[in-house]
Design a protein around this motif. Structure first.
Motif, mmCIF file in Angstrom:
data_model
loop_
_atom_site.group_PDB
_atom_site.id
_atom_site.type_symbol
_atom_site.label_atom_id
_atom_site.label_comp_id
_atom_site.label_asym_id
_atom_site.label_seq_id
_atom_site.Cartn_x
_atom_site.Cartn_y
_atom_site.Cartn_z
ATOM 1 N N GLY A 132 88.761 -58.870 93.542
ATOM 2 C CA GLY A 132 89.060 -58.600 94.957
ATOM 3 C C GLY A 132 87.552 -56.998 95.065
ATOM 4 N N MET A 133 87.458 -57.242 94.306
ATOM 5 C CA MET A 133 86.359 -56.195 94.367
ATOM 6 C C MET A 133 84.647 -56.550 93.476
ATOM 7 N N ASN A 134 83.908 -56.206 94.655
ATOM 8 C CA ASN A 134 82.572 -56.844 94.837
ATOM 9 C C ASN A 134 81.529 -55.474 93.888
ATOM 10 N N VAL A 135 80.726 -55.063 93.117
ATOM 11 C CA VAL A 135 80.359 -54.320 91.566
ATOM 12 C C VAL A 135 80.163 -52.792 92.744
ATOM 13 N N LEU A 136 80.006 -53.207 93.789
ATOM 14 C CA LEU A 136 79.443 -52.062 94.861
ATOM 15 C C LEU A 136 81.175 -50.607 95.553
ATOM 16 N N THR A 137 81.518 -51.602 96.231
ATOM 17 C CA THR A 137 83.079 -51.700 96.436
ATOM 18 C C THR A 137 84.067 -50.827 94.861
ATOM 19 N N LEU A 138 83.630 -51.428 93.732
ATOM 20 C CA LEU A 138 84.500 -50.932 92.704
ATOM 21 C C LEU A 138 83.670 -49.230 92.693
ATOM 22 N N SER A 139 82.198 -49.571 92.382
ATOM 23 C CA SER A 139 81.396 -48.372 92.398
ATOM 24 C C SER A 139 82.221 -47.171 92.652
ATOM 25 N N ASP A 140 82.451 -47.194 94.184
ATOM 26 C CA ASP A 140 82.610 -46.386 95.728
ATOM 27 C C ASP A 140 84.222 -46.083 95.016
ATOM 28 N N HIS A 141 85.487 -47.152 94.600
ATOM 29 C CA HIS A 141 86.505 -46.996 94.350
ATOM 30 C C HIS A 141 86.421 -46.080 92.514
ATOM 31 N N LEU A 142 86.068 -45.977 91.945
ATOM 32 C CA LEU A 142 85.617 -45.452 90.967
ATOM 33 C C LEU A 142 85.513 -43.570 90.862
ATOM 34 N N LEU A 143 84.293 -43.316 91.649
ATOM 35 C CA LEU A 143 83.716 -42.629 92.124
ATOM 36 C C LEU A 143 85.097 -41.549 92.889
ATOM 37 N N LYS A 144 85.898 -42.590 93.880
ATOM 38 C CA LYS A 144 87.002 -41.523 93.962
ATOM 39 C C LYS A 144 88.371 -41.277 93.499
ATOM 40 N N ALA B 15 84.457 -51.589 75.899
ATOM 41 C CA ALA B 15 82.941 -51.746 75.976
ATOM 42 C C ALA B 15 82.466 -50.697 76.762
ATOM 43 N N LYS B 16 82.540 -51.032 77.916
ATOM 44 C CA LYS B 16 81.380 -50.173 79.115
ATOM 45 C C LYS B 16 81.815 -48.322 78.714
ATOM 46 N N TYR B 17 82.767 -48.269 78.556
ATOM 47 C CA TYR B 17 82.562 -46.426 77.641
ATOM 48 C C TYR B 17 81.780 -46.675 76.493
ATOM 49 N N VAL B 18 81.632 -47.853 75.203
ATOM 50 C CA VAL B 18 80.475 -47.003 74.066
ATOM 51 C C VAL B 18 79.220 -47.140 74.751
ATOM 52 N N GLN B 19 78.914 -47.923 76.501
ATOM 53 C CA GLN B 19 77.575 -48.517 77.029
ATOM 54 C C GLN B 19 77.435 -47.105 77.250
ATOM 55 N N LEU B 20 78.463 -46.390 78.372
ATOM 56 C CA LEU B 20 78.433 -45.113 78.838
ATOM 57 C C LEU B 20 78.230 -44.242 77.944
ATOM 58 N N GLN B 21 78.601 -43.827 76.782
ATOM 59 C CA GLN B 21 78.429 -42.537 75.517
ATOM 60 C C GLN B 21 76.538 -42.760 75.550
ATOM 61 N N ALA B 22 76.767 -44.518 74.754
ATOM 62 C CA ALA B 22 75.675 -44.785 74.432
ATOM 63 C C ALA B 22 74.169 -43.769 75.817
ATOM 64 N N PHE B 23 74.131 -44.055 76.880
ATOM 65 C CA PHE B 23 73.696 -43.372 77.449
ATOM 66 C C PHE B 23 73.290 -42.590 77.640
ATOM 67 N N GLN C 268 90.336 -42.627 76.621
ATOM 68 C CA GLN C 268 92.053 -43.116 77.343
ATOM 69 C C GLN C 268 91.698 -43.149 78.486
ATOM 70 N N SER C 269 91.407 -41.675 79.608
ATOM 71 C CA SER C 269 90.906 -42.009 80.900
ATOM 72 C C SER C 269 90.179 -43.220 81.687
ATOM 73 N N PHE C 270 89.087 -43.619 80.648
ATOM 74 C CA PHE C 270 88.673 -44.008 81.560
ATOM 75 C C PHE C 270 88.410 -45.142 81.051
ATOM 76 N N CYS C 271 88.954 -45.874 80.233
ATOM 77 C CA CYS C 271 89.386 -47.199 80.224
ATOM 78 C C CYS C 271 91.077 -48.154 80.789
ATOM 79 N N GLN C 272 91.566 -46.534 81.243
ATOM 80 C CA GLN C 272 92.328 -46.860 82.242
ATOM 81 C C GLN C 272 92.743 -47.714 83.573
ATOM 82 N N HIS C 273 91.682 -47.113 83.511
ATOM 83 C CA HIS C 273 90.624 -47.819 84.901
ATOM 84 C C HIS C 273 90.131 -49.836 85.510
#
Length: 224
Positions: free
Chosen positions: A40-52, A77-85, A66-71
Motif C-alpha cells: 500500500g505504500m512505496n518507499v518514499l510514501t513510507l518514509s514520509d509517513h514514518l517521519l511524520k 533487521a532495520k533497527y540493527v542496520q540503523l544502529q550500525a549506521f 521497541q518504539s522503532f519496531c512497532q511501526h
C-alpha cells in the motif's frame, strides 16, 4: 504512484548520484536506507509517513528498539542496520580525535561532542585527555546522572588524568533539556576542576555544554 512512474532524476538514488547527498530531503535519504516500501505504500510514501509519525529524522534515529519496531515497514533487521549506521557515524567523527591527532578544529570537536552527547536521556560528563601538544590520548564518560544532573567528583577526574598521563583536558557534558546555556552549577564545578587539576599541573582548555543542536564553549565565553 509507483516509483517506476517517476522521472529518473527524481528517484532518490539517481538524484544522489546526479546532484549529491545534500540535495536529498529527509524522506529521500530515509528511502535509500529503507530500500523498499510495504503493501500500500512505496518507499518514499513510507518514509514520509514514518517521519511524520516520529516527528523528525533525528527522533527516528534516536528511537528505542521497541518504539522503532512497532511501526509499519520497520523491524529488528532495520533497527540493527540503523544502529550500525549510527555507530559508523560516531567512529567517522572520532577518527581525527584518535591518539596522535592534535585538536586544531574547534568546530569538528563540537560536532563530535554533539554526536556523542546530544541524544542521551541522562546527563553525562565527558572528558578528552590530551598530551602536552594537545593531541588526544583518550576520551571517556566519567560520570552519568539523572535527567537533569550528574555528580562530578574532582578527585576522580584528577585520578583519571594522572592515569592517562594527561597534560591538558577538555571537559564536556550534555543538558538533556536541550538548552545548552551553562548554569551557575556548571561554572562552579568547572572552577573546582580547574583548581584541583592545577595542583598537578594539568590545564583545562575548555568546557563544552551540549544542548539540542547547540554547543556552548566556556573558552569562547572567556570563562577559562
Amino acid at each position: 504512484m509507483n516509483l517506476k512512474e517517476l522521472p529518473k532524476d527524481s528517484l532518490p538514488r539517481e538524484k544522489l548520484l546526479l546532484k549529491g547527498a545534500q540535495s536529498l530531503s529527509d524522506a529521500e535519504l530515509l528511502a535509500i536506507f529503507l530500500r523498499t516500501g510495504c503493501p500500500g505504500m512505496n518507499v518514499l510514501t513510507l518514509s514520509d509517513h514514518l517521519l511524520k509519525a516520529f516527528g523528525s529524522l533525528r527522533h527516528l534515529l534516536s528511537a528505542s528498539e521497541q518504539s522503532f519496531c512497532q511501526h509499519k515497514g520497520l523491524g529488528v533487521a532495520k533497527y540493527v542496520q540503523l544502529q550500525a549506521f549510527i555507530e559508523m557515524t560516531h567512529r567517522y567523527l572520532a577518527e581525527t580525535l584518535e591518539r596522535g591527532e592534535a585538536l586544531t578544529n574547534p568546530q569538528h570537536t563540537k560536532m563530535f561532542l554533539l554526536s556523542m552527547l546530544r541524544d542521551r536521556a541522562r546527563e553525562a560528563f565527558f572528558v578528552l585527555f590530551l598530551d602536552n601538544q594537545h593531541r588526544v590520548i583518550e576520551y571517556e564518560v566519567l560520570f552519568e546522572g539523572t535527567i537533569d544532573a550528574a555528580n562530578v567528583y574532582p578527585r576522580e577526574v584528577v585520578k583519571r588524568a594522572l592515569h592517562h598521563n594527561a597534560c591538558a583536558l577538555i571537559l564536556a557534558h550534555n543538558h538533556p533539556s536541550g538548552i545548552a546555556e551553562p548554569s551557575q552549577a556548571d561554572r562552579h564545578i568547572t572552577r573546582r576542576l580547574i583548581d584541583a587539576l592545577s595542583l598537578v599541573d594539568i590545564r583545562v582548555l575548555d568546557h563544552f555544554v551540549v544542548g539540542d543542536g547547540e554547543v556552548v564553549s566556556f573558552a569562547e565565553r572567556g570563562w577559562i
